[in-house]
Design a protein around this motif. Structure first.
Motif, PDB file in Angstrom:
ATOM      1  N   ASP A  87      -4.392  -7.697  17.722  1.00  0.00           N
ATOM      2  CA  ASP A  87      -5.026  -8.700  16.857  1.00  0.00           C
ATOM      3  C   ASP A  87      -4.098  -9.888  16.606  1.00  0.00           C
ATOM      4  O   ASP A  87      -4.529 -11.044  16.625  1.00  0.00           O
ATOM      5  N   VAL A  88      -2.839  -9.601  16.360  1.00  0.00           N
ATOM      6  CA  VAL A  88      -1.880 -10.684  16.117  1.00  0.00           C
ATOM      7  C   VAL A  88      -1.769 -11.575  17.351  1.00  0.00           C
ATOM      8  O   VAL A  88      -1.700 -12.809  17.256  1.00  0.00           O
ATOM      9  N   GLU A  89      -1.764 -10.963  18.530  1.00  0.00           N
ATOM     10  CA  GLU A  89      -1.676 -11.740  19.763  1.00  0.00           C
ATOM     11  C   GLU A  89      -2.907 -12.622  19.948  1.00  0.00           C
ATOM     12  O   GLU A  89      -2.792 -13.786  20.370  1.00  0.00           O
ATOM     13  N   SER A  90      -4.097 -12.096  19.640  1.00  0.00           N
ATOM     14  CA  SER A  90      -5.320 -12.895  19.776  1.00  0.00           C
ATOM     15  C   SER A  90      -5.299 -14.101  18.845  1.00  0.00           C
ATOM     16  O   SER A  90      -5.710 -15.204  19.224  1.00  0.00           O
ATOM     17  N   ILE A  91      -4.816 -13.900  17.628  1.00  0.00           N
ATOM     18  CA  ILE A  91      -4.724 -15.021  16.685  1.00  0.00           C
ATOM     19  C   ILE A  91      -3.734 -16.057  17.186  1.00  0.00           C
ATOM     20  O   ILE A  91      -3.976 -17.275  17.117  1.00  0.00           O
ATOM     21  N   GLY A  92      -2.593 -15.606  17.705  1.00  0.00           N
ATOM     22  CA  GLY A  92      -1.614 -16.547  18.243  1.00  0.00           C
ATOM     23  C   GLY A  92      -2.159 -17.343  19.416  1.00  0.00           C
ATOM     24  O   GLY A  92      -1.921 -18.551  19.526  1.00  0.00           O
ATOM     25  N   ASN A  93      -2.916 -16.701  20.298  1.00  0.00           N
ATOM     26  CA  ASN A  93      -3.497 -17.410  21.448  1.00  0.00           C
ATOM     27  C   ASN A  93      -4.435 -18.524  21.018  1.00  0.00           C
ATOM     28  O   ASN A  93      -4.511 -19.574  21.670  1.00  0.00           O
TER      29      ASN A  93
ATOM     30  N   LEU B 297       0.821  -1.209   0.000  1.00  0.00           N
ATOM     31  CA  LEU B 297       0.000   0.000   0.000  1.00  0.00           C
ATOM     32  C   LEU B 297       0.852   1.256   0.000  1.00  0.00           C
ATOM     33  O   LEU B 297       0.458   2.275  -0.574  1.00  0.00           O
ATOM     34  N   GLY B 298       2.010   1.191   0.657  1.00  0.00           N
ATOM     35  CA  GLY B 298       2.905   2.340   0.650  1.00  0.00           C
ATOM     36  C   GLY B 298       2.256   3.582   1.218  1.00  0.00           C
ATOM     37  O   GLY B 298       1.512   3.543   2.202  1.00  0.00           O
ATOM     38  N   ALA B 299       2.521   4.701   0.563  1.00  0.00           N
ATOM     39  CA  ALA B 299       2.006   5.981   1.055  1.00  0.00           C
ATOM     40  C   ALA B 299       0.495   6.078   0.960  1.00  0.00           C
ATOM     41  O   ALA B 299      -0.113   6.930   1.608  1.00  0.00           O
ATOM     42  N   THR B 300      -0.134   5.212   0.172  1.00  0.00           N
ATOM     43  CA  THR B 300      -1.599   5.262   0.055  1.00  0.00           C
ATOM     44  C   THR B 300      -2.301   4.696   1.284  1.00  0.00           C
ATOM     45  O   THR B 300      -3.511   4.821   1.409  1.00  0.00           O
ATOM     46  N   LEU B 301      -1.538   4.061   2.191  1.00  0.00           N
ATOM     47  CA  LEU B 301      -2.147   3.472   3.377  1.00  0.00           C
ATOM     48  C   LEU B 301      -2.848   4.522   4.218  1.00  0.00           C
ATOM     49  O   LEU B 301      -3.895   4.252   4.815  1.00  0.00           O
ATOM     50  N   ARG B 302      -2.278   5.727   4.274  1.00  0.00           N
ATOM     51  CA  ARG B 302      -2.865   6.776   5.112  1.00  0.00           C
ATOM     52  C   ARG B 302      -4.298   7.086   4.708  1.00  0.00           C
ATOM     53  O   ARG B 302      -5.142   7.393   5.546  1.00  0.00           O
ATOM     54  N   GLY B 303      -4.577   7.053   3.417  1.00  0.00           N
ATOM     55  CA  GLY B 303      -5.917   7.378   2.950  1.00  0.00           C
ATOM     56  C   GLY B 303      -6.884   6.217   2.986  1.00  0.00           C
ATOM     57  O   GLY B 303      -8.071   6.383   2.696  1.00  0.00           O
ATOM     58  N   LYS B 304      -6.406   5.011   3.343  1.00  0.00           N
ATOM     59  CA  LYS B 304      -7.252   3.832   3.295  1.00  0.00           C
ATOM     60  C   LYS B 304      -7.550   3.248   4.680  1.00  0.00           C
ATOM     61  O   LYS B 304      -8.497   2.483   4.835  1.00  0.00           O
ATOM     62  N   ALA B 305      -6.729   3.566   5.674  1.00  0.00           N
ATOM     63  CA  ALA B 305      -6.940   3.003   7.010  1.00  0.00           C
ATOM     64  C   ALA B 305      -6.382   3.953   8.050  1.00  0.00           C
ATOM     65  O   ALA B 305      -5.445   4.707   7.779  1.00  0.00           O
ATOM     66  N   ARG B 306      -6.974   3.912   9.243  1.00  0.00           N
ATOM     67  CA  ARG B 306      -6.450   4.707  10.346  1.00  0.00           C
ATOM     68  C   ARG B 306      -5.151   4.096  10.855  1.00  0.00           C
ATOM     69  O   ARG B 306      -5.010   2.865  10.899  1.00  0.00           O
ATOM     70  N   SER B 307      -4.213   4.949  11.237  1.00  0.00           N
ATOM     71  CA  SER B 307      -2.957   4.441  11.787  1.00  0.00           C
ATOM     72  C   SER B 307      -3.208   3.626  13.046  1.00  0.00           C
ATOM     73  O   SER B 307      -2.502   2.650  13.324  1.00  0.00           O
ATOM     74  N   GLY B 308      -4.231   4.002  13.825  1.00  0.00           N
ATOM     75  CA  GLY B 308      -4.561   3.246  15.024  1.00  0.00           C
ATOM     76  C   GLY B 308      -5.006   1.830  14.718  1.00  0.00           C
ATOM     77  O   GLY B 308      -4.688   0.892  15.457  1.00  0.00           O
ATOM     78  N   ASP B 309      -5.742   1.638  13.609  1.00  0.00           N
ATOM     79  CA  ASP B 309      -6.165   0.295  13.224  1.00  0.00           C
ATOM     80  C   ASP B 309      -4.975  -0.573  12.862  1.00  0.00           C
ATOM     81  O   ASP B 309      -4.908  -1.754  13.219  1.00  0.00           O
ATOM     82  N   VAL B 310      -4.028   0.010  12.130  1.00  0.00           N
ATOM     83  CA  VAL B 310      -2.835  -0.745  11.739  1.00  0.00           C
ATOM     84  C   VAL B 310      -2.032  -1.123  12.978  1.00  0.00           C
ATOM     85  O   VAL B 310      -1.577  -2.264  13.129  1.00  0.00           O
ATOM     86  N   ALA B 311      -1.842  -0.163  13.890  1.00  0.00           N
ATOM     87  CA  ALA B 311      -1.077  -0.438  15.102  1.00  0.00           C
ATOM     88  C   ALA B 311      -1.772  -1.492  15.963  1.00  0.00           C
ATOM     89  O   ALA B 311      -1.120  -2.395  16.503  1.00  0.00           O
ATOM     90  N   ALA B 312      -3.084  -1.394  16.097  1.00  0.00           N
ATOM     91  CA  ALA B 312      -3.818  -2.361  16.912  1.00  0.00           C
ATOM     92  C   ALA B 312      -3.770  -3.757  16.293  1.00  0.00           C
ATOM     93  O   ALA B 312      -3.670  -4.763  17.006  1.00  0.00           O
ATOM     94  N   SER B 313      -3.844  -3.843  14.971  1.00  0.00           N
ATOM     95  CA  SER B 313      -3.750  -5.151  14.309  1.00  0.00           C
ATOM     96  C   SER B 313      -2.376  -5.769  14.515  1.00  0.00           C
ATOM     97  O   SER B 313      -2.260  -6.982  14.747  1.00  0.00           O
ATOM     98  N   ALA B 314      -1.340  -4.947  14.425  1.00  0.00           N
ATOM     99  CA  ALA B 314       0.025  -5.460  14.579  1.00  0.00           C
ATOM    100  C   ALA B 314       0.322  -5.879  16.013  1.00  0.00           C
ATOM    101  O   ALA B 314       1.279  -6.614  16.242  1.00  0.00           O
ATOM    102  N   ALA B 315      -0.479  -5.425  16.972  1.00  0.00           N
ATOM    103  CA  ALA B 315      -0.234  -5.757  18.372  1.00  0.00           C
ATOM    104  C   ALA B 315      -1.321  -6.677  18.908  1.00  0.00           C
ATOM    105  O   ALA B 315      -1.129  -7.890  19.035  1.00  0.00           O
TER     106      ALA B 315
END
Length: 564
Positions: free
Chosen positions: A142-148, A122-140
């Motif tokens: 959401d990933v942990e919930s899937i691992g559990n 997505l590159g620089a277009t990510l800003r216009g497609k998703a909130r930075s908070g959603d990306v950060a929450a998924s990387a932290a």
């Protein structure tokens, strides 16, 4: 952010494309690409649970053997069998922990990698497609919930197999007690089901609010200097407090439902145990079963609370994993603006001209072109020049090739845009400026000199090996801008598009940067979008954009205005 940093060619190639059709499809995809950790965890879970299930039955037989007048041989044999089951359980438990952690690590690392690959695409277009908070929450989170969810699968499979084994053994011993177990345990598990949907809904609500709060916190941190300058700290802090309180209330609501779920996981199997013990005691008094069998029934019914609680944990974990996987799939389904064409056209070698037929602007190959005009028009033009847009009658051309016909990997290697939205990441100065590519010390020194950033690096403890915090927050605005410019110059693309590269420095520093960049980029195409007279003075060609895109002050050159 510079598009060179989002070169799709550096994406992890070992991970296949994820199935993002839905949360269950994604979780099943994780299982399919590497099933062996889960298979091993399930096998070891069975070997760990079965001894727990059989020990009460063995102890009951040992009690009956001790009460018989046949000597102590039977007691010793049953005692040795109980000891063997204990040893098997200990060994299987040690292996289960390793296998379960391996399955969890697979889910964690794979999800991290597919998310990173998607961010790269997505590159620089990510800003216009998703909130930075959603990306950060998924990387932290959401990933942990899937691992559990992957960690609990081995124990759950073992619990189910052991529960079936106990039910069969009890049925053989006493059909009445066996029937009570076969009815009571599934009823206890199914009674928990109605609590899962409300828990999932409340988790989704909390997750959504967490994304909003994370985005707001990031905005406040990134714009703290500006907020202080306009006196907006209190307003933004109050807004964040309101959002954080909403997150707290949502978390409390989800926590209450989780508490009810945990309570049901203890209370319902407890009822089953009480019922089985009561019925078994009645049968023992009637002489239908022996004292040892009564002990075995009590131990087995007490053991059955473990499979039920494990099933409860698995249901809760999988519910959270479904929510998390749904968020991940939402990010994975985002499409980048630049898509690889079916039959890409190669770019010619050497210096490249950059032409926008829509505005009539041409940046000649190997020359420094400065574009001036209204800020909004310059920003729109920078987006258009550096990124393939939707197919239209007059696409931007690079070296005579339409941008949407160029392979994105080649485009990112030949054309680089650097602007005020670029940021610095955490890491050493050398790693940050080279952006993961091999660059000589001499090339780094030349780029720093041209950006007038040598003194910035020299002042840092450790020089080029000094550690930069995320966003370069320990640096001033001018220092960060000079390092960002040095990073773009070090990349040495054939075409470099710079947006206001000296907006945060003083006039003396700007004059040095203009002269040095012009010298360093000699023979290569450079486009600078700025109103600075210093850049205009150093340009081979200056084009002034009209305020009205439909105005034609320059005749046929409708929106470009008059070249000077």
């Amino acid at each position: 952010m510079s598009n060179r940093l989002f070169d799709a060619s550096v994406a992890p190639a070992a991970v296949p494309e994820a199935d993002s059709r839905g949360p269950w499809a994604y979780l099943w995809w994780l299982v399919r690409i590497r099933p062996w950790p889960l298979v091993l965890a399930a096998a070891l879970g069975v070997l760990w649970m079965i001894p727990l299930a059989l020990v009460p039955l063995v102890i009951g037989r040992a009690i009956d053997a001790a009460g018989q007048d046949t000597g102590q041989t039977g007691l010793y044999l049953w005692s040795l069998l109980a000891l063997g089951l204990g040893v098997l359980q200990a060994l299987a438990g040690a292996g289960l922990i390793q296998a379960a952690v391996g399955a969890e690590a697979h889910a964690l690392s794979t999800t991290h990698r597919v998310l990173m690959r998607q961010v790269v695409r997505l590159g620089a277009t990510l800003r216009g497609k998703a909130r930075s908070g959603d990306v950060a929450a998924s990387a932290a989170a959401d990933v942990e919930s899937i691992g559990n969810s992957f960690e609990v699968i081995g124990r759950t499979v073992g619990a189910v197999v052991a529960a079936v084994l106990v039910a069969v053994a009890l049925t053989v011993t006493s059909p009445v007690l066996g029937l009570a177990v076969l009815v009571g345990v599934p009823a206890a598990v199914l009674s928990i089901g109605p609590l899962l949907r409300p828990l999932q809904e409340r988790d989704e609500a909390q997750r959504e609010l967490m994304g909003v709060a994370t985005s707001q916190a990031g905005d406040i941190v990134a714009g703290l200097r500006i907020l202080r300058g306009i006196g907006g700290e209190a307003t933004f802090a109050a807004r964040f407090r309101r959002t954080s309180q909403q997150v707290r209330r949502a978390g409390e609501s989800a926590g209450r439902m989780e508490a009810w779920l945990q309570a049901a996981g203890v209370f319902l199997p407890g009822l089953v145990t009480v019922g089985i013990v009561w019925l078994g005691a009645r049968l023992a008094l009637n002489g239908t079963i022996t004292a040892g069998e009564l002990v075995a029934f009590y131990g087995a019914s007490a053991f059955l609370t473990l499979p039920v609680s494990t099933a409860t944990e698995a249901a809760e974990t999988l519910s959270l994993a479904k929510v998390a996987a749904g968020r991940v799939c939402t990010l994975l389904r985002l499409t980048p603006d630049a898509v690889r064409p079916e039959h890409p056209e190669p770019l010619p070698a050497g210096a490249l001209a950059l032409t926008d037929p829509d505005s009539g602007i041409t940046a000649e190959a190997g020359r420094l072109t400065v574009l001036t005009g209204p800020a909004d028009r310059l920003a729109d033009l920078a987006d258009r020049l550096a990124r393939p847009g939707p197919a239209g009658p007059a696409p931007v051309r690079l070296g005579g090739v339409p941008l949407d016909r160029v392979d994105p990997a080649e485009l990112s290697a030949r054309l680089l845009r650097s602007g005020p939205a670029d940021t610095l990441f955490s890491g050493t100065v050398r790693e940050e400026l080279s952006a993961g590519s091999a660059r000589s010390r001499e090339a780094l020194a030349r780029a720093l000199y041209a950006a007038d950033a040598s003194d910035v690096v020299a002042a840092l403890p450790g020089g080029p090996d000094a550690w930069l915090d995320e966003g370069g927050r320990a640096l001033s605005g001018g220092q960060r801008q000079r390092l960002v410019l040095a990073r773009a110059l070090l990349a040495a693309p054939d075409v470099l598009v710079l947006e206001d590269p000296t907006a945060s420095v003083d006039a003396h520093t700007e004059a040095r940067i203009v002269d040095r960049v012009a010298a360093l980029r000699a023979g290569r195409t450079t486009v600078v979008l700025t109103d600075s007279p210093l850049w205009r003075g150093a340009a081979d060609r200056t084009v002034r954009l009209a305020a009205d895109p439909d105005a034609a002050p320059g005749g046929p050159d409708r929106s470009a205005g008059v070249p000077s």
